[in-house]
Design an enzyme around this catalytic site. Structure first.
Site, PDB file in Angstrom:
ATOM      1  N   CYS A 144       5.252  11.933   4.106  1.00 39.93           N
ATOM      2  CA  CYS A 144       5.036  12.046   2.667  1.00 39.93           C
ATOM      3  C   CYS A 144       4.606  13.442   2.229  1.00 39.93           C
ATOM      4  O   CYS A 144       4.616  13.748   1.039  1.00 39.93           O
ATOM      5  CB  CYS A 144       4.018  11.006   2.210  1.00 39.93           C
ATOM      6  SG  CYS A 144       4.555   9.301   2.485  1.00 39.93           S
TER       7      CYS A 144
ATOM      8  N   HIS B 275       1.819  13.425  -4.662  1.00 38.93           N
ATOM      9  CA  HIS B 275       2.643  12.430  -3.982  1.00 38.93           C
ATOM     10  C   HIS B 275       2.310  11.063  -4.556  1.00 38.93           C
ATOM     11  O   HIS B 275       1.144  10.676  -4.652  1.00 38.93           O
ATOM     12  CB  HIS B 275       2.375  12.472  -2.481  1.00 38.93           C
ATOM     13  CG  HIS B 275       2.870  11.278  -1.750  1.00 38.93           C
ATOM     14  ND1 HIS B 275       4.183  10.844  -1.829  1.00 38.93           N
ATOM     15  CD2 HIS B 275       2.220  10.400  -0.932  1.00 38.93           C
ATOM     16  CE1 HIS B 275       4.323   9.763  -1.084  1.00 38.93           C
ATOM     17  NE2 HIS B 275       3.152   9.466  -0.539  1.00 38.93           N
TER      18      HIS B 275
ATOM     19  N   ASN C 295       6.420   4.173  -3.596  1.00 35.67           N
ATOM     20  CA  ASN C 295       6.262   5.340  -2.719  1.00 35.67           C
ATOM     21  C   ASN C 295       7.595   5.635  -2.047  1.00 35.67           C
ATOM     22  O   ASN C 295       8.010   4.908  -1.147  1.00 35.67           O
ATOM     23  CB  ASN C 295       5.176   5.044  -1.688  1.00 35.67           C
ATOM     24  CG  ASN C 295       4.927   6.197  -0.731  1.00 35.67           C
ATOM     25  OD1 ASN C 295       5.703   7.148  -0.658  1.00 35.67           O
ATOM     26  ND2 ASN C 295       3.858   6.115   0.031  1.00 35.67           N
TER      27      ASN C 295
END
Length: 335
Positions: free
Chosen positions: A119, A261, A291
């Site tokens: 990520c 993020h 996500n």
């Protein structure tokens, strides 16, 4: 801030693009498979739905579509692109998906390679690419973030299956001698805490001939200690951003947008609060996409540019964080 005369190679941001699959998986649909509910998921994550790739789609396809829209915004001749860096942890080919994106685009003059940092991947790729441009080795580059984590989720594990979706985003960036809109960055890794979020190999013992054994390759589903990841993010991300502000002589008051993020809305809100950045400056599309790992930051940037939130010369503070554990921050000026 006081203007400083510029006499080095800098970076200019010329375009953005994104792509998400058309299949939508809602919280209600997930609740038909595991013991959860729309209210439970939204209250703990901020997510309402996520996009899931079709069987025939892959990371290279998504990355190509995102890159193409970034190129169109930048108004570039594809043959003038000389670098493509793809941030992904889920390549369709274990040896890399960036060359496939290069081929699909017809960017025959571009070097193309993958960078894996989960990520944090897009941020690390953006930092890496900007340094290549500043060194004078390349002129025009695509930085792509794309992931297809739906293929690596245990859809019977309600702790993780509610979080992840698929998607891609891209930025077109260019070297310039006139200014530098890549203001600064910082990066960190703590492998001691890597066990809190990982996607470990799952190997089966086999033999080629008698007495010569080997492990056949494969991967287990995503494994995550959500509580530890949350504590890590809300502690480390404000620290690294605060250090970056000090290093670049900026203050949080000068930031137009905070783009983190997109992992969990509570993380986004907590980081913003600790930095004293107003909620209206914290951009989020987590509710729609979940996500998407390396895709979250460029996907959010592209959406904000196309809806006219981000404007020319806006200051953007951004941070990626995740498996490794890894985290980083960058301060940029759009344009």
């Amino acid at each position: 801030m006081e203007e400083i005369k510029f006499n080095q190679i800098g970076v200019s941001f010329k375009g953005s693009g994104s792509y998400v699959p058309d299949q939508i998986l809602t919280n209600e649909e997930i609740s038909q498979k595991v013991d959860t509910s729309d209210e439970w998921i939204k209250s703990r994550t901020g997510i309402s739905e996520r996009r899931i790739s079709r069987v025939e789609d892959n990371v290279a396809d998504m990355g190509y579509k995102a890159a193409l829209t970034a190129i169109e915004m930048a108004n570039w001749d594809i043959k003038t692109i000389d670098l493509i860096v793809l941030a992904t942890s889920t390549p369709h080919d274990l040896f890399g998906s960036a060359p496939s994106i290069q081929s699909k685009l017809g960017a025959s003059n571009a070097v193309a390679f993958d960078l894996t940092a989960a990520c944090s991947g897009f941020l690390f790729a953006l930092i890496t690419t900007s340094q290549f441009l500043k060194a004078g080795n390349f002129k025009r580059a695509l930085v792509v973030g794309a992931d297809q984590l739906s293929s690596f989720v245990d859809w019977n594990d309600r702790r993780s299956c509610i979080l992840f979706g698929d998607g891609a985003g891209a930025l077109a960036i260019e070297a310039t001698n006139e200014f530098d809109n890549f203001i600064g960055f910082d990066m960190r890794t703590d492998g001691e805490r890597g066990c809190f979020l990982n996607l470990p190999s799952k190997n089966n013992e086999d033999s080629i001939i008698d007495n010569i054994e080997f492990l056949s390759g494969g991967f287990s589903p995503i494994q995550m200690n959500g509580q530890e990841v949350y504590k890590f993010a809300v502690k480390e991300v404000p620290i690294i951003l605060d250090k970056l502000f000090k290093k670049t002589n900026y203050s949080s008051d000068e930031v137009d947008w905070l783009i983190l993020h997109q992992a969990n809305q509570r993380i986004l809100d907590s980081v913003g609060d600790r930095l004293k950045i107003p909620r209206e400056k914290i951009l989020s599309n987590l509710e729609k996409y979940g996500n998407t790992s390396a895709a979250t930051i460029p996907l959010m940037i592209d959406e904000a540019i196309r809806n006219h939130s981000i404007k020319q010369n806006d200051i953007i503070a951004t941070s990626g964080f995740g498996a490794g554990l890894s985290w980083g921050a960058a301060l940029i000026k759009w344009g």
